[in-house]
Write an enzyme that holds these catalytic residues in place. Structure first.
Site, mmCIF file in Angstrom:
data_model
loop_
_atom_site.group_PDB
_atom_site.id
_atom_site.type_symbol
_atom_site.label_atom_id
_atom_site.label_comp_id
_atom_site.label_asym_id
_atom_site.label_seq_id
_atom_site.Cartn_x
_atom_site.Cartn_y
_atom_site.Cartn_z
ATOM 1 C CB VAL A 15 46.109 32.283 47.924
ATOM 2 C CG1 VAL A 15 47.403 31.479 47.916
ATOM 3 C CG2 VAL A 15 46.048 33.192 46.694
ATOM 4 C CE LYS A 107 50.954 41.006 45.071
ATOM 5 N NZ LYS A 107 50.050 40.238 44.248
ATOM 6 C CE LYS A 207 52.740 40.168 41.160
ATOM 7 N NZ LYS A 207 51.613 40.032 40.238
HETATM 8 N N1 HSE Z 1 46.708 40.845 41.340
HETATM 9 C C1 HSE Z 1 47.824 40.067 40.939
HETATM 10 C C2 HSE Z 1 47.795 39.918 39.423
HETATM 11 C C3 HSE Z 1 47.762 38.729 41.611
HETATM 12 O O1 HSE Z 1 46.786 40.246 38.808
HETATM 13 O O2 HSE Z 1 48.790 39.516 38.837
HETATM 14 C C4 HSE Z 1 49.014 37.934 41.513
HETATM 15 O O3 HSE Z 1 50.100 38.574 42.109
#
Ligand code: HSE
Length: 440
Positions: A15, A107, A207
């Site tokens: 990223v 997150k 999340k």
């Molecule tokens: N590992 C996470 C996913 C990355 O696969 O969604 C994005 O938050």
């Protein structure tokens, strides 16, 4: 003329490198949109020597994240190291305390320390933006925090982990093994450094906890989320789901109920004709249901360098434009404690796959145990034993036979107690497979 925004980035993985590359390549467009320049002035990462395919000439290399967080020549500290604690936590705290703006994709950190960080941000006046923490490119944090500031929200749910959706899609469509699909998700940069966070549901839980806080005005409470991952999902469940008109997805669901806020993450059977069932591969989808809005669904790439960088840069753009909203959409002191709805009270239908002993009366015993708890069966399918053999009868023993049940809506407590009774009756072998059904 407004001076350019000076950005410092800690973490140059998939990223971070993409953020530097995009700002380099699209700097003029970004500056035009923000009304001022955006310049990466300092970076740091674990290894300076690593090849990243980005031009770091002209950018200072700092000795660590804390050095960027306290650098007076940095306006906006971007944390892309990950991890629920230090060094990311101390660096973000230091940046906020020195009055800087902070952008993070972390997150785990927001789910665990979001409230504390929000209080620090509010005290020192800098924004704390974390759009990339949920759903990568999907602007769901902004939607809940700003776009729906005038709406009472009843439910937020969706596919929040790209890795799991990618694995389930390929297992179903290509008949590949779980392990093969996971390896590809890692190669493509979707999975977490420790992929068990993805497949065991914890990434989705983090999340979901963030979304629930934004939706319901409650303190982030990851520990209030019931979590099950996808590693127990077998190819026969995906086949049975298809035959019965369903598809299996790992869903995160946060919903107001009579007993409090239910937050749960688990594999879910969704009707094959539903819009959520059409979401395939690494794509994420979030549906928001509230007073006066028919559900709003946001769909987009939920993992990967470019998708996550898109959200990080949008957060940096907000800082450059001077847009600032409280981290959780309202003052941190006004966030309420979460009243957790007990999972035992969850109501819904269930898919149950049992390995039933091929004995007279087995089906009747199972039906009785369910009926005793007022659980009605919508359908029951008993698979034939393998016809290529004699099912083991030649040696006097018969092999267990898969039995698949779909129940009408009941509650979790009743379903668990019925299955415990069936196990005590010794009419099945092994543990039953249970997948909750979500009809809409
Ligand atoms: N590992 C996470 C996913 C990355 O696969 O969604 C994005 O938050």
């Amino acid at each position: 003329m407004v001076a350019p925004l000076r950005v410092g980035i800690a973490g140059l993985g998939t990223v971070g490198a993409e953020v530097v590359r995009t700002i380099e390549q699209q700097g003029r467009v970004l500056s035009a949109r923000c009304g001022r320049g955006v310049r990466v002035v300092v970076v740091t990462a674990r290894s300076k020597a690593k090849k990243r395919g980005v031009d770091l000439r002209g950018i200072t290399w700092a000795k660590n994240a804390l050095a960027i967080a306290t650098d007076p020549n940095v306006d906006c500290f971007v944390e892309l190291m990950g991890g629920a604690g230090d060094p990311a936590l101390s660096a973000i705290e230091a940046a906020l305390k020195s009055g800087k703006s902070v952008v993070t994709a972390n997150k785990a950190l927001i789910a665990r320390h979001g409230l504390r960080l929000a209080k620090i941000a509010e005290k020192h006046g800098g924004p704390l933006n974390y759009e990339a923490a949920v759903g990568a490119a999907i602007p769901v944090v902004k939607t809940l925090r700003e776009g729906l500031a005038g709406t009472d929200i009843d439910r937020v749910y969706g596919i929040l982990n790209g890795t799991c959706n990618y694995i389930l899609t390929r297992m179903e469509q290509e008949g590949l093994s779980f392990a093969e699909c996971l390896k590809d998700a890692q190669r493509l940069g979707y999975a977490e450094a420790n992929p068990s966070f993805d497949v065991d549901g914890h990434d989705t839980a983090q999340k979901l906890a963030i979304l629930a806080s934004l939706a319901f005005g409650t303190k982030v409470a990851q520990s209030a989320v019931y979590v099950e991952g996808i590693s127990s999902i077998a190819p026969e469940d995906l086949r049975a789901a298809a035959e019965l008109g369903y598809r299996v997805k790992l869903l995160g669901v946060a919903v107001r109920t009579k007993t409090g806020i239910e937050q749960r993450v688990h594999p879910t059977m969704v009707p094959r004709s539903s819009s959520i069932a059409q979401v395939m591969g690494v794509t994420n989808a979030v549906t928001i249901d509230g007073q006066g809005i028919s559900p709003i669904t946001l769909v987009g790439p939920g993992a990967g360098g470019a998708a996550t960088a898109s959200a990080v840069i949008a957060d940096i753009a907000d800082v450059a434009r001077g847009i600032q909203v409280k981290p959780f959409g309202r003052p941190a002191a006004r966030l309420r404690a979460t009243r957790k709805a007990p999972m035992e009270r969850h109501e819904g239908g269930y898919y149950i796959r049992l390995m039933a002993r091929d004995l007279t009366g087995t089906a009747a015993t199972i039906a009785t145990r369910l009926a005793e708890r007022k659980i009605s069966i919508e359908s029951i399918v008993q698979r034939h034993p393998d016809r290529s053999s004699d099912g083991g009868r030649a040696n006097g023993k018969s092999s267990p036979v898969p039995v698949i049940l779909i129940t009408y809506a009941t509650n979790e407590d009743a379903m668990r107690s019925a299955l415990q009774a069936v196990q005590r009756d010794k009419v099945i072998s092994g543990r039953p497979q249970v997948i909750r059904i979500e009809k809409n």
